[in-house]
Enzyme design. Structure first.
Site, short mmCIF file in Angstrom:
data_model
loop_
_atom_site.label_atom_id
_atom_site.label_comp_id
_atom_site.label_asym_id
_atom_site.label_seq_id
_atom_site.Cartn_x
_atom_site.Cartn_y
_atom_site.Cartn_z
N SER A 138 11.83 -30.69 90.67
CA SER A 138 10.27 -29.32 90.47
C SER A 138 11.33 -28.65 89.41
CB SER A 138 10.07 -29.05 91.90
OG SER A 138 9.58 -27.40 92.07
N TYR A 151 12.02 -26.64 100.46
CA TYR A 151 10.95 -27.89 99.42
C TYR A 151 12.33 -28.15 98.46
CZ TYR A 151 8.31 -28.28 95.75
OH TYR A 151 6.97 -29.16 94.56
#
Length: 254
Positions: A138, A151
């Site tokens: 990501s 995250y």
């Protein structure tokens, strides 16, 4: 070009969003696709679409955070050529607003789940004399994203695992790369906005879209196209790399 004929591919979280787009495209290019989802029902839409178009697809119900279950599924699938580690969950919070239970949940799925599939896939790739692994990282592994502590931590680990696996298995003809998407418009994003910003969903969607300099979110099909290249023989000289697909988010947000 980019044929996956006679290849067997495993896609975790392959029943929806980016994972579904990858599963459908890989099947279109000739791969036998094995979708791993938490439930068989979660994979049904992708399975139906692939089957209707004459593709080869099998779904497996498995929690990627369960080590023994993952190993059993990969042993059942047998020799594979491609693994796409796509399954993951999101979380909102800073370090001091992230409860321990939430942190553990994110680590179990987004880090341990990737480890479990890597662990289980290597023996099956040896049976195929090599293979390709693609991990979903990501932009959160590259830059600081507000309120994404757990995250970001998990995706940073995924990027580091990508490098480690790429280095350790080069001699066995196993390549490993990762993709770092910015925000991609999927049903997951719509649900995420509805859950976390119920009173200003349209405003938040517009804000998240415009956070990419290109002015919109990505499309699952665009990520799938990059995944196809990185898992095809045409990318045989590429390993140990991360590919941002981010509408300019990392380099052009200034």
């Amino acid at each position: 070009m980019f044929s996956l004929q006679n290849k067997k591919a495993v896609v975790t979280g392959g029943g929806s969003g980016i994972g579904k787009a990858i599963s459908v495209l890989f099947a279109k290019q000739g791969a036998e696709v094995h979708i791993i989802e938490l439930t068989v029902e979660s994979a049904q839409e992708a399975v139906s679409e692939i089957s209707a178009n004459g593709g080869k697809v099998i779904s497996h119900a498995c929690n990627v955070a369960n080590h023994e279950a993952v190993v059993a599924v990969f042993e059942k699938i047998g020799a594979i050529d491609i693994l796409v580690n796509n399954a993951g969950i999101a979380h909102v919070g800073k370090v001091d607003t992230t409860p321990e239970a939430d942190f553990d949940r994110i680590m179990n799925v987004n880090v341990k789940g990737v480890y479990n599939c890597l662990y289980a896939s290597i023996p099956q790739m040896r049976l195929s004399n090599g293979g390709v692994i693609l991990n979903m990282a990501s932009i959160a592994a590259w830059v600081g994203i507000p309120d994404r502590f757990a995250y970001s931590t998990a995706k940073g680990a995924v990027m580091a695992m990508t490098l480690s696996v790429a280095r350790d298995y080069m001699s066995e003809n196993i390549r490993c790369n990762s993709i770092s998407p910015a925000r991609v418009h999927t049903p997951f994003v719509d649900g995420f906005i509805a859950k976390n910003y119920p009173d200003n969903q349209a405003e938040m969607f517009d804000k998240l879209s415009k956070s990419q300099p290109i002015g919109r979110m990505g499309k699952p099909d665009e990520v799938a196209a990059l995944a196809l290249f990185l898992c095809s023989d045409e990318s045989g000289f590429i390993t140990g790399c991360d590919y941002p697909i981010d509408g300019g988010f990392i380099k052009l947000n200034n």
